[in-house]
Design a protein around this motif. Structure first.
Motif, PDB file in Angstrom:
ATOM      1  N   GLU A   2     -20.314 -48.670   7.819  1.00 30.76           N
ATOM      2  CA  GLU A   2     -19.790 -48.654   8.926  1.00 30.76           C
ATOM      3  C   GLU A   2     -18.229 -49.636   8.921  1.00 30.76           C
ATOM      4  N   TRP A   3     -17.810 -49.632   9.924  1.00 31.68           N
ATOM      5  CA  TRP A   3     -16.411 -50.332  10.017  1.00 31.68           C
ATOM      6  C   TRP A   3     -16.362 -51.332  10.818  1.00 31.68           C
ATOM      7  N   ARG A   4     -16.167 -52.562  10.297  1.00 30.96           N
ATOM      8  CA  ARG A   4     -16.104 -53.732  11.230  1.00 30.96           C
ATOM      9  C   ARG A   4     -14.709 -54.554  10.981  1.00 30.96           C
ATOM     10  N   ASN A   5     -14.008 -54.645  12.253  1.00 34.13           N
ATOM     11  CA  ASN A   5     -12.491 -55.389  11.899  1.00 34.13           C
ATOM     12  C   ASN A   5     -11.757 -54.779  11.098  1.00 34.13           C
ATOM     13  N   GLY A   6     -11.878 -53.273  11.010  1.00 34.32           N
ATOM     14  CA  GLY A   6     -11.067 -52.538  10.137  1.00 34.32           C
ATOM     15  C   GLY A   6     -11.388 -52.469   8.712  1.00 34.32           C
ATOM     16  N   ALA A   7     -12.468 -53.113   8.291  1.00 33.81           N
ATOM     17  CA  ALA A   7     -13.066 -53.053   6.904  1.00 33.81           C
ATOM     18  C   ALA A   7     -14.394 -52.205   6.895  1.00 33.81           C
ATOM     19  N   PRO A   8     -14.599 -51.661   5.448  1.00 31.56           N
ATOM     20  CA  PRO A   8     -15.775 -51.165   5.313  1.00 31.56           C
ATOM     21  C   PRO A   8     -17.079 -52.071   5.169  1.00 31.56           C
ATOM     22  N   PHE A   9     -18.132 -51.796   5.913  1.00 35.41           N
ATOM     23  CA  PHE A   9     -19.170 -52.622   5.756  1.00 35.41           C
ATOM     24  C   PHE A   9     -20.384 -51.969   5.762  1.00 35.41           C
ATOM     25  N   ASN A  10     -21.333 -52.660   4.963  1.00 40.40           N
ATOM     26  CA  ASN A  10     -22.641 -52.204   4.903  1.00 40.40           C
ATOM     27  C   ASN A  10     -23.649 -53.128   5.518  1.00 40.40           C
ATOM     28  N   PRO A  11     -24.362 -52.551   6.607  1.00 40.32           N
ATOM     29  CA  PRO A  11     -25.125 -53.123   7.561  1.00 40.32           C
ATOM     30  C   PRO A  11     -26.483 -53.461   6.810  1.00 40.32           C
ATOM     31  N   GLN A  12     -26.820 -52.862   5.672  1.00 42.23           N
ATOM     32  CA  GLN A  12     -28.061 -53.221   5.238  1.00 42.23           C
ATOM     33  C   GLN A  12     -28.100 -54.613   4.631  1.00 42.23           C
ATOM     34  N   PHE A  13     -27.042 -54.925   3.988  1.00 36.12           N
ATOM     35  CA  PHE A  13     -26.574 -56.242   3.086  1.00 36.12           C
ATOM     36  C   PHE A  13     -25.721 -57.190   4.004  1.00 36.12           C
ATOM     37  N   ASP A  14     -25.211 -56.715   5.262  1.00 37.99           N
ATOM     38  CA  ASP A  14     -24.697 -57.550   6.352  1.00 37.99           C
ATOM     39  C   ASP A  14     -23.368 -58.079   5.521  1.00 37.99           C
ATOM     40  N   ASP A  15     -22.910 -57.138   4.762  1.00 38.76           N
ATOM     41  CA  ASP A  15     -21.439 -57.610   4.030  1.00 38.76           C
ATOM     42  C   ASP A  15     -20.451 -56.564   3.856  1.00 38.76           C
ATOM     43  N   VAL A  16     -19.246 -56.956   3.627  1.00 41.48           N
ATOM     44  CA  VAL A  16     -18.353 -55.810   3.422  1.00 41.48           C
ATOM     45  C   VAL A  16     -17.859 -55.461   2.122  1.00 41.48           C
ATOM     46  N   TYR A  17     -17.572 -54.311   1.938  1.00 44.31           N
ATOM     47  CA  TYR A  17     -17.282 -53.841   0.684  1.00 44.31           C
ATOM     48  C   TYR A  17     -16.112 -54.406  -0.021  1.00 44.31           C
ATOM     49  N   PHE A  18     -15.138 -54.369   0.725  1.00 47.00           N
ATOM     50  CA  PHE A  18     -13.756 -55.219   0.212  1.00 47.00           C
ATOM     51  C   PHE A  18     -12.984 -55.379   1.383  1.00 47.00           C
ATOM     52  N   ASN A  19     -12.205 -56.675   1.389  1.00 42.08           N
ATOM     53  CA  ASN A  19     -11.134 -56.774   2.509  1.00 42.08           C
ATOM     54  C   ASN A  19      -9.983 -55.703   2.513  1.00 42.08           C
ATOM     55  N   THR A  20      -9.715 -55.241   3.951  1.00 43.64           N
ATOM     56  CA  THR A  20      -8.523 -54.306   3.729  1.00 43.64           C
ATOM     57  C   THR A  20      -7.268 -55.015   3.534  1.00 43.64           C
ATOM     58  N   GLU A  21      -7.302 -56.474   3.905  1.00 47.03           N
ATOM     59  CA  GLU A  21      -6.185 -57.200   3.584  1.00 47.03           C
ATOM     60  C   GLU A  21      -6.391 -58.092   2.290  1.00 47.03           C
ATOM     61  N   GLY A  22      -5.772 -57.754   1.218  1.00 49.09           N
ATOM     62  CA  GLY A  22      -5.877 -58.234   0.081  1.00 49.09           C
ATOM     63  C   GLY A  22      -6.973 -57.759  -1.015  1.00 49.09           C
ATOM     64  N   GLY A  23      -7.659 -56.784  -0.577  1.00 45.88           N
ATOM     65  CA  GLY A  23      -8.815 -56.376  -1.427  1.00 45.88           C
ATOM     66  C   GLY A  23      -8.471 -55.912  -2.656  1.00 45.88           C
ATOM     67  N   ILE A  24      -7.250 -54.889  -2.691  1.00 46.16           N
ATOM     68  CA  ILE A  24      -6.681 -54.704  -4.208  1.00 46.16           C
ATOM     69  C   ILE A  24      -6.270 -55.874  -5.015  1.00 46.16           C
ATOM     70  N   GLU A  25      -5.698 -56.791  -4.417  1.00 45.96           N
ATOM     71  CA  GLU A  25      -5.211 -57.985  -5.255  1.00 45.96           C
ATOM     72  C   GLU A  25      -6.206 -58.739  -5.747  1.00 45.96           C
ATOM     73  N   GLU A  26      -7.500 -58.784  -4.928  1.00 52.03           N
ATOM     74  CA  GLU A  26      -8.515 -59.348  -5.288  1.00 52.03           C
ATOM     75  C   GLU A  26      -9.398 -58.844  -6.427  1.00 52.03           C
ATOM     76  N   SER A  27      -9.519 -57.592  -6.278  1.00 53.68           N
ATOM     77  CA  SER A  27     -10.121 -56.699  -7.232  1.00 53.68           C
ATOM     78  C   SER A  27      -9.469 -56.891  -8.708  1.00 53.68           C
ATOM     79  N   ASP A  28      -7.992 -56.701  -8.447  1.00 53.28           N
ATOM     80  CA  ASP A  28      -7.261 -56.617  -9.588  1.00 53.28           C
ATOM     81  C   ASP A  28      -7.285 -58.372 -10.523  1.00 53.28           C
TER      82      ASP A  28
END
Length: 666
Positions: A2-28
């Motif tokens: 799902e999408w919540r607040n512009g971020a990809p979200f998994n409802p089963q685990f109630d958590d985002v896949y990554f934050n669209t703001e700063g997600g690349i920088e955080e992963s790197d």
């Protein structure tokens, strides 16, 4: 997803896949820099760098890793293995990737390669030097697939290990199974002394489990909302079996399939320049390994791989079994590889598989039900749809492979070895004997003409039924030679065909009114001459496919015919992997004749640096890319793209071990 607040979200685990703001920088920062990957990539000159990730998600960490690898390395290979129990669809991946501006090139490659059926294990060549394997299972089960043997006496000898681990997934509070003590112990078994690990979680439970598994830890300054992140380095191998989960399948099983690791080779000889040999040479060269490719003919693909048209499709089953599971993995791997990694001219007009009889029609209905959610892979179509797709009247339901095609195997072979600076070809060269030089730990090739430098670190035999001449005659490979004649024909009826038709026989039209039809199937007949009765038989097979072909098959103009000899195994699976030492295997595992569950804690006995890649039968276009990827990975001591179960299913020692298990006198 799902999408919540512009971020990809998994409802089963109630958590985002990554934050669209700063997600690349955080992963790197957490995973790429945390494992010091840019520096390590730039230092790698050949072979594979092996990365393990515990949660694939949207593929963000993989995209960043691939991006950094291509920016920092020009000669080696990246082998990235990830785990995902809840895979996204291709469309969901594409949606999640839209915000990843820096990785759009890599994201496009991933979306193109993403499998239609996310089942078991799937491998994708994203770039000629980047292989991605995703295991679609819960993490503990997936790691068990990667562990060759859970017995600590043999682990240090046989276990391909990872250079870097990305411990990623939804938070420990929301997905505790992925952060368990057993998982950390499994990661330790899959590590060597220089393996690094990085994770975003500094939770006490995570730190305790990693330390108990032997990892040394260090906290790093956090990023964005994370106050601290964790880096780790592997320690000594565990001295005891690692967990009930890992040992349950092997605690009463002799690890006959395992073998000692070997140094990364400088030079590899590949004997046989058909599909199996050229695929193997190309995948080794992609890892920076120098390859000498030998063939007794004047050019590649002059024997069984030399037919003017070969059909890329496979035979699926409604059941999960080694033959059908391997077929599924190989087909998805091959069709993407040919379409996106090689410059192959193919029509990609699909393949229609007609049932041979009522029993076959029933099985096709079951296959259609199994893959009903993957219509782009295979689908059951009715008579009307089959007739529309083919351009001819079809009298039964059929399986439609929309991504199937025909292609020219000799062209495939030429493309595989063209412009490869690390592949040296030796055509018109017959290798008559192999001798292992124990003082040099190399193989000496006796050939005609003789070689200036005949010594090689490792050798791969891709010579189909001719491999027997270079091996121990006692070794039971249980292959048979199949004479197959195809015919090239021409006629107006051929122009009506819109796709390739297969059934008891097949017809592949090339668009200009000519077609290949076939093929005869004669066991253990080595006569190379064309036979009129086999041409008539091929026409008869084609006549069964459609009323129009039945009416016109006698009027087709004969252009020419070709005879080739395929090599097939007794169980119709390829024979691929290390070559066993017959006498030593029999001596070590003979007690299993009386007790199959005897605890024999020895690895198998194999010829050092000698490999087989044969017995692909009539499905070489489908199976050789994946099998070549497996063998090149094993030669480079990298984790295999195939599960342990499927590796054993195609293992060269399987027939010998079956004889031992059955108490056959050897």
């Amino acid at each position: 997803m799902e999408w919540r607040n512009g971020a990809p979200f998994n409802p089963q685990f109630d958590d985002v896949y990554f934050n669209t703001e700063g997600g690349i920088e955080e992963s790197d920062y957490v995973f790429i820099q945390g494992n010091d990957l840019p520096r390590r990539f730039s230092a790698l000159e050949r072979g594979s760098f092996n990365v393990l990730e515990t949660g694939f998600g949207t593929g963000l960490n993989f995209l960043g890793c691939a991006h950094q690898f291509l920016a920092n390395n020009q000669c080696a290979h990246l082998n990235f293995i990830s785990i995902e129990a809840f895979p996204l669809t291709r469309d969901e991946l594409a949606a999640a990737h839209q915000s990843l501006e820096h990785y759009q090139r890599e994201a496009k490659w991933l979306q193109q390669a993403w499998p239609s059926a996310c089942d078991d294990t799937q491998t994708m060549i994203i770039h000629p030097r980047i292989t991605l394997t995703v295991i679609f299972m819960p993490v503990e089960q997936a790691l068990e697939q990667l562990i060759v043997c859970a017995q600590p006496q043999t682990q240090a000898w046989v276990q391909p290990c990872f250079d870097a681990i990305m411990l990623d997934g939804f938070s420990p509070a929301k997905n505790p199974d992925m952060w368990s003590k057993e998982v950390m112990q499994q990661l330790a078994v899959l590590s060597h002394s220089n393996t690094t690990l990085a994770t975003f979680s500094c939770a006490r439970m995570v730190r305790d489990h990693l330390q108990s598994a032997g990892f040394s830890l260090s906290k790093r300054r956090g990023i964005n909302s994370k106050r601290e992140v964790l880096a780790a380095k592997a320690g000594e191998k565990l001295a005891q079996p690692i967990s009930p989960a890992t040992t349950r399948s092997s605690q009463h099983e002799a690890p006959w399939w395992s073998f000692p690791s070997q140094p990364l080779p400088q030079r590899v000889a590949v004997i046989g320049a058909g599909l199996a040999g050229c695929q193997t040479a190309a995948r080794l060269a992609a890892r920076g390994i120098a390859v000498s490719l030998f063939d007794r003919h004047a050019a590649p693909a002059q024997a069984a791989s030399g037919n003017p048209q070969g059909v890329l499709y496979t035979k699926f089953s409604h059941r999960k079994e080694p033959l059908s599971d391997l077929a599924l993995q190989c087909y998805q791997f091959a069709q993407h590889y040919y379409r996106h990694q090689l410059d192959i001219s193919a029509p990609w007009s699909g393949v229609l598989q007609l049932p041979k009889n009522d029993k076959d029609a029933t099985l096709q209905r079951l296959v259609g039900q199994r893959f009903i959610q993957q219509p782009e892979l295979v689908q059951l179509v009715d008579q009307a749809e089959a007739s529309k797709l083919s351009g001819m009247t079809i009298r039964s339901n059929a399986l439609w492979f929309p991504q199937g095609t025909w292609m020219t195997p000799p062209e495939v072979c030429r493309q595989l070895i063209a412009n490869q600076r690390l592949i040296t070809t030796h055509f018109n060269t017959t290798v008559a004997q192999l001798d292992f030089c124990s003082d040099r730990q190399q193989w000496a090739l006796q050939s005609q003409p003789t070689l200036d430098s005949p010594h090689f670190d490792q050798v791969v035999l891709c010579t189909a039924y001719d491999a027997h001449a270079l091996l121990d005659p006692l070794l039971p490979l249980k292959t048979r030679t199949i004479r197959g004649q195809i015919d090239r024909v021409q006629g107006d009826i051929v122009r009506q065909l819109r796709t390739t038709l297969t059934g008891e026989g097949y017809i592949a039209a090339d668009g200009d009114g000519t077609a290949t039809i076939g093929a005869s199937f004669v066991v253990d007949d080595l006569d190379p001459a064309h036979r009129l009765e086999e041409s008539a038989h091929n026409r008869h097979l084609v006549a069964q496919l459609s009323p129009q072909l039945q009416a016109e098959h006698a009027n087709l103009t004969q252009l020419d015919a070709r005879v080739a000899f395929r090599c097939a195994s007794a169980d119709y699976l390829p024979i691929a992997g290390p070559v066993p030492q017959y006498r030593e295997m029999v001596e070590t595992f003979a007690p299993l004749r009386k007790n199959r569950r005897m605890d024999i804690r020895n690895y198998g006995h194999y010829q050092p640096g000698l490999w087989l890649n044969i017995a692909h039968g009539s499905k070489g276009l489908n199976s050789t890319p994946m099998v070549a990827e497996m063998i090149s990975s094993m030669i480079c001591n990298a984790p295999s793209p195939l599960s342990q179960r499927l590796q054993r299913a195609i293992h060269p020692a399987r027939f010998l071990m079956r004889d031992i298990f059955r108490g056959v006198s050897l």
